[in-house]
Design a protein around this motif. Structure first.
Motif, mmCIF file in Angstrom:
data_model
loop_
_atom_site.group_PDB
_atom_site.id
_atom_site.type_symbol
_atom_site.label_atom_id
_atom_site.label_comp_id
_atom_site.label_asym_id
_atom_site.label_seq_id
_atom_site.Cartn_x
_atom_site.Cartn_y
_atom_site.Cartn_z
ATOM 1 N N MET A 1 0.849 -1.200 0.000
ATOM 2 C CA MET A 1 0.000 0.000 0.000
ATOM 3 C C MET A 1 0.880 1.243 0.000
ATOM 4 S SD MET A 1 -3.028 0.783 2.676
ATOM 5 C CE MET A 1 -4.267 2.006 2.396
ATOM 6 N N ASP A 339 -14.228 -3.107 9.977
ATOM 7 C CA ASP A 339 -13.538 -2.689 8.737
ATOM 8 C C ASP A 339 -12.155 -3.333 8.664
ATOM 9 O OD1 ASP A 339 -15.730 -1.129 8.641
ATOM 10 O OD2 ASP A 339 -14.697 0.809 8.672
ATOM 11 N N ILE A 342 -12.535 -6.869 7.588
ATOM 12 C CA ILE A 342 -12.784 -6.995 6.139
ATOM 13 C C ILE A 342 -11.473 -6.786 5.370
ATOM 14 C CG2 ILE A 342 -13.966 -5.941 4.162
ATOM 15 C CD1 ILE A 342 -16.261 -5.235 6.205
ATOM 16 N N MET A 343 -10.728 -5.776 5.780
ATOM 17 C CA MET A 343 -9.461 -5.491 5.094
ATOM 18 C C MET A 343 -8.507 -6.671 5.209
ATOM 19 S SD MET A 343 -8.898 -1.472 5.968
ATOM 20 C CE MET A 343 -7.286 -1.320 5.243
ATOM 21 N N LYS A 344 -8.454 -7.240 6.417
ATOM 22 C CA LYS A 344 -7.570 -8.401 6.593
ATOM 23 C C LYS A 344 -8.061 -9.576 5.746
ATOM 24 C CE LYS A 344 -5.612 -9.430 10.623
ATOM 25 N NZ LYS A 344 -5.470 -9.723 12.043
ATOM 26 N N ALA A 345 -9.383 -9.742 5.689
ATOM 27 C CA ALA A 345 -9.950 -10.864 4.931
ATOM 28 C C ALA A 345 -9.596 -10.770 3.451
ATOM 29 C CB ALA A 345 -11.461 -10.886 5.106
ATOM 30 N N ILE A 346 -9.600 -9.561 2.905
ATOM 31 C CA ILE A 346 -9.313 -9.451 1.467
ATOM 32 C C ILE A 346 -7.810 -9.338 1.181
ATOM 33 C CG2 ILE A 346 -11.582 -8.540 0.859
ATOM 34 C CD1 ILE A 346 -10.349 -5.780 0.712
ATOM 35 N N GLY A 347 -7.001 -9.336 2.244
ATOM 36 C CA GLY A 347 -5.552 -9.439 2.005
ATOM 37 C C GLY A 347 -4.700 -8.304 2.534
ATOM 38 N N ALA A 348 -5.239 -7.510 3.473
ATOM 39 C CA ALA A 348 -4.394 -6.438 4.036
ATOM 40 C C ALA A 348 -3.361 -7.056 4.967
ATOM 41 C CB ALA A 348 -5.254 -5.445 4.800
ATOM 42 N N ASN A 349 -2.142 -6.647 4.782
ATOM 43 C CA ASN A 349 -1.059 -7.150 5.623
ATOM 44 C C ASN A 349 -1.182 -6.530 7.025
ATOM 45 O OD1 ASN A 349 1.656 -7.519 6.747
ATOM 46 N ND2 ASN A 349 2.120 -8.222 4.663
ATOM 47 N N PRO A 350 -0.991 -7.321 8.101
ATOM 48 C CA PRO A 350 -1.072 -6.741 9.456
ATOM 49 C C PRO A 350 -0.155 -5.526 9.631
ATOM 50 C CG PRO A 350 -0.878 -9.121 9.583
ATOM 51 C CD PRO A 350 -0.717 -8.762 8.151
ATOM 52 N N THR A 352 0.579 -3.317 7.390
ATOM 53 C CA THR A 352 -0.063 -2.156 6.768
ATOM 54 C C THR A 352 -1.090 -1.557 7.726
ATOM 55 O OG1 THR A 352 0.181 -3.271 4.657
ATOM 56 C CG2 THR A 352 -1.315 -1.406 4.701
ATOM 57 N N THR A 437 -3.840 -5.022 14.654
ATOM 58 C CA THR A 437 -3.314 -6.125 13.836
ATOM 59 C C THR A 437 -3.805 -7.481 14.360
ATOM 60 O OG1 THR A 437 -1.328 -6.401 15.168
ATOM 61 C CG2 THR A 437 -1.189 -4.838 13.356
ATOM 62 N N VAL A 441 -10.381 -11.924 12.232
ATOM 63 C CA VAL A 441 -11.161 -11.660 11.019
ATOM 64 C C VAL A 441 -12.601 -12.147 11.173
ATOM 65 C CG1 VAL A 441 -11.337 -12.173 8.545
ATOM 66 C CG2 VAL A 441 -9.106 -11.761 9.565
ATOM 67 N N PHE B 58 -8.366 -17.953 7.605
ATOM 68 C CA PHE B 58 -8.919 -17.212 8.739
ATOM 69 C C PHE B 58 -8.753 -18.001 10.036
ATOM 70 C CE2 PHE B 58 -12.143 -15.314 5.522
ATOM 71 C CZ PHE B 58 -11.147 -14.498 5.011
ATOM 72 N N ALA B 82 -1.708 -13.180 4.076
ATOM 73 C CA ALA B 82 -2.367 -11.955 3.605
ATOM 74 C C ALA B 82 -1.882 -11.632 2.190
ATOM 75 C CB ALA B 82 -2.054 -10.806 4.551
ATOM 76 N N ARG B 85 -3.428 -14.073 -0.198
ATOM 77 C CA ARG B 85 -4.852 -13.772 -0.430
ATOM 78 C C ARG B 85 -5.024 -12.643 -1.451
ATOM 79 N NH1 ARG B 85 -6.186 -15.040 5.122
ATOM 80 N NH2 ARG B 85 -5.652 -12.941 5.818
ATOM 81 N N ILE B 86 -4.238 -11.575 -1.256
ATOM 82 C CA ILE B 86 -4.422 -10.403 -2.127
ATOM 83 C C ILE B 86 -4.060 -10.719 -3.586
ATOM 84 C CG2 ILE B 86 -2.135 -9.275 -1.874
ATOM 85 C CD1 ILE B 86 -5.324 -7.321 -1.520
ATOM 86 N N ILE B 113 -5.714 -0.868 -3.819
ATOM 87 C CA ILE B 113 -4.964 0.052 -2.943
ATOM 88 C C ILE B 113 -3.998 -0.771 -2.094
ATOM 89 C CG2 ILE B 113 -5.146 1.651 -0.967
ATOM 90 C CD1 ILE B 113 -7.825 2.598 -2.105
ATOM 91 N N LEU B 114 -4.514 -1.865 -1.550
ATOM 92 C CA LEU B 114 -3.665 -2.717 -0.694
ATOM 93 C C LEU B 114 -2.505 -3.323 -1.488
ATOM 94 C CD1 LEU B 114 -6.453 -4.514 1.382
ATOM 95 C CD2 LEU B 114 -4.932 -2.719 2.185
#
Lengths: 449, 230
Positions: A1, A339, A342-350, A352, A437, A441, B58, B82, B85-86, B113-114
């Motif tokens: 990001m 939120d 959700i961000m972690k679920a779609i792939g946000a790195n801890p 970040t 972090t 999830v 998860f 993570a 996944r992305i 963005i991520l």
């Protein structure tokens, strides 16, 4: 990001709870302003004291009083010391003066003036910055140079009540009216010989008048005569430097002279930074010295301790403000847990997520610090403007020293404050960011956090 | 594409000292080939959600291995999973899981963005995808201003935005009416056919289960039937 996107995220998040963020920024700004204003008093007073000290003396000047001998005695500085002193690195000039040990009375017609008389080394004086306002330096033995204020004090011999004006000079109507350069004056010296006062007159010619002293309060009435003339006076008085004997003092059997000894030896350094080095070198060579740098060092040390104490007290205010930041960030993490999930679920790195929260807390801290800095400049200005008025009102006639600064904010102070604030906000935002972090999830998505 | 090998998991519930261990997955093994739609069915409590959560990363399974796209994901730490996944997975959830404070456009844009994609590229890709799922006109609407079907389309667009080879769907039609459900299932089949995306769908709805090339049925944490649906 990308960092830009992280900033955008942070700004969006901060907009979600404007009041809470505003209150946190306000608390931080108050803490910062408190720190800066508090420490600025230390800086302001130090500035005033140092300014006062520096105005009294030339910063690059070092007085050399005497030389310590191995047997524990001291001896005055003489001719043989001068080459040693001049050889020290970064020495611009070594001025040396021998003082006539009695008041020299100078007269012309019905006008006269008593003042201090010196023998000096003019090349060294010129190197040190001595300048003439009119005329030239002496060439012959009977030629003299007088200080800028000498002509202003050459007054009538008549008994008058209102001789002096409010500046302490002889009033113009009683003053010698013509220019002194080229005029012949009589120098009268005296000695008590067997209880009887004897006088001797020497004729001198004024060839130059010194430049007006740069400091308004300094009065330069000194007269510079030649070495030969001093020797002539010594031959008359029979004492070194032409000193006057007491009524019961016997005349010395043998003629005593100053014999190359100096009463005032001053070293001028090339710049302020070189002073300490020269002082150290002189100390090494067993010379007794005095310089404003020594005094400044002690004063600065005292103020540094005071300032450190004030900054420490100010930091406590920022620490209190940091509790607000911690609280705000903890609330933000709790509120945004779904939120974050959700961000972690779609792939946000801890990492970040942690960075976004740390950025948010440091953003709050920095905005607070900047606002606090701006406000503190305003307070500082107001303090400097109002406190003298308040003191005047409260204590009436008490006059404050001119140019006294109560509060001064040097650029380093806001920098210190911003750094302290930044570190404190990072620390206070660290735990909530860490918590973000660790948001689970599944629980977050089920809104169970 | 996906290999689940001897996967077991259990939950520990209750207060300390009086904890009970409940096994939810027992030696589950199956494979999913590229371009397949696999539906996992089973009654409530059969362990199908736990299985999908384990595959999604998860939860960390107690035993067994999971491989996806040649990567042994069951051994990845949180940060590495993570990243995986992305780049490799898209998610469709029953309750859409859109961020309420973000518009439809922002929700779809979020994975890019991520990933660190530039703003210009993000705008272009997001608009294209919103157009494809038929909600470009609603791009500035917040999730609360959209219908269930529209929200699920946003959710699908968000899953597709990173071009994942695998999409994991948890009861994707659970919050939709039958008409919208039909549309969505057609869209999933279209994506599978046109883009070759592998789908692993969890459902208890027979209609949804029927779109799978294979159905895996779970009962009490075990696979009871493996077969090809006609």
């Amino acid at each position: 990001m990308k960092l830009r996107d992280q900033f955008r995220f942070v700004r969006q998040n901060m907009k979600k709870n404007k009041t809470r963020v505003f209150m946190t920024i306000l608390a931080t700004a108050m803490g910062c302003a408190f720190l800066i204003v508090l420490a600025s008093v230390g800086f302001g007073l130090q500035k005033s004291v140092v300014k006062e000290m520096m105005e009294q003396r030339i910063v690059t000047q070092i007085d050399v009083h005497a030389k310590n001998l191995k047997d524990g005695n001291v001896r005055p500085i003489s001719d043989k010391d001068i080459p040693t002193l001049e050889k020290i690195k970064d020495v611009k000039a070594v001025t040396r003066r021998t003082m006539l040990q009695q008041e020299g009375i100078y007269s012309i017609g019905n006008y006269q003036e008593g003042t201090e008389t010196y023998v000096t080394n003019f090349p060294a004086e010129v190197k040190a910055g001595f300048e003439l306002s009119v005329g030239r330096l002496p060439k012959a033995d009977n030629e003299i140079v007088v200080g800028y204020d000498f002509p202003l004090n050459l007054g009538t011999k008549d008994e008058v009540e209102d001789l002096y004006d409010n500046k302490g000079h002889v009033k113009k109507k009683y003053r010698y009216p013509e220019t002194l350069v080229g005029k012949k004056l009589n120098l009268t010296v005296q000695q008590l010989k067997n209880g009887k006062q004897e006088k001797k007159k020497l004729q001198v010619t004024v060839v130059g008048i010194g430049k007006k002293p740069t400091k308004e309060w300094v009065e330069d009435k000194n007269v510079f005569i030649s070495d030969k003339m001093l020797k002539e006076i010594e031959r008359f008085t029979g004492t070194p430097g032409g000193a006057v004997l007491g009524p019961n003092d016997p005349l010395p059997e043998k003629l005593e002279t100053t014999n190359g000894r100096y009463d005032q030896v001053k070293i001028y350094a090339k710049n302020m930074e070189a002073v300490q080095g020269i002082v150290d070198k002189l100390k090494e060579k067993n010379y007794e010295t005095y310089s404003i740098v020594n005094e400044l060092k002690q004063v600065n040390m005292m103020f540094t301790i005071a300032k450190a104490g004030l900054i420490f007290i100010g930091t406590i205010a920022i620490l209190i403000a940091s509790i607000g930041i911690y609280n705000t960030m903890t609330m933000a993490v709790t509120e945004r847990a779904p939120d974050i999930g959700i961000m972690k679920a779609i792939g946000a790195n801890p990492k970040t997520i942690k960075r976004i929260f740390l950025l948010e807390s440091s953003y709050i801290g920095l905005i607070g610090a900047i606002i606090g800095t701006v406000v503190s400049y305003g307070i500082s200005y107001a303090v400097n403007f109002l406190i003298p008025l308040i003191i005047k009102q409260a204590f009436g006639k008490e006059e404050l020293p001119p140019g006294l600064t109560f509060s001064d904010i040097p650029p380093i102070l806001p920098i210190i404050c911003i750094v302290i604030c930044y570190v404190v906000t990072i620390l206070s935002g660290h735990r909530p960011a860490q918590r973000a972090t660790r948001v689970d999830v599944l629980k977050a998505m089920r809104r169970e956090v | 594409m996906i290999t689940v090998d001897n996967l077991s998991h259990e939950f520990v519930i209750g207060k300390k000292g009086r904890q009970t261990i409940i096994p939810v997955l027992k030696n589950i093994s199956f494979k999913v080939d590229q371009g397949e739609i696999i539906t996992i069915v089973g009654r409530s409590g059969s362990g199908k959600s736990t299985l999908l959560n384990a595959i999604s990363g998860f939860i960390r399974p107690k035993e067994g291995e999971i491989w996806m796209d040649g990567v042994k994901v069951s051994e990845l730490n949180e940060a590495k999973f993570a990243d995986f996944r992305i780049h490799h997975l898209g998610f469709i959830f029953q309750s859409f899981q859109l961020i309420p404070s973000m518009t439809a456009f922002q929700n779809v844009e979020l994975p890019l963005i991520l990933k660190g994609v530039s703003e210009r590229e993000r705008k272009q890709q997001t608009e294209e995808l919103l157009k494809r799922v038929g909600i470009l006109d609603y791009q500035d609407h917040y999730p609360g201003e959209l219908s269930g079907g529209q929200q699920q389309r946003v959710s699908i667009a968000r899953a597709l935005i990173v071009n994942p080879p695998i999409i994991l769907a948890d009861e994707p039609t659970g919050s939709l009416d039958s008409e919208t459900e039909e549309e969505l299932l057609q869209f999933i089949q279209e994506l599978n056919r046109d883009l070759g995306i592998t789908f692993l769908i969890i459902t208890h709805d027979e209609k949804v289960a029927k779109i799978g090339h294979r159905i895996i049925e779970l009962k009490d944490g075990r696979i009871v039937d493996k077969g090809v649906l006609v």
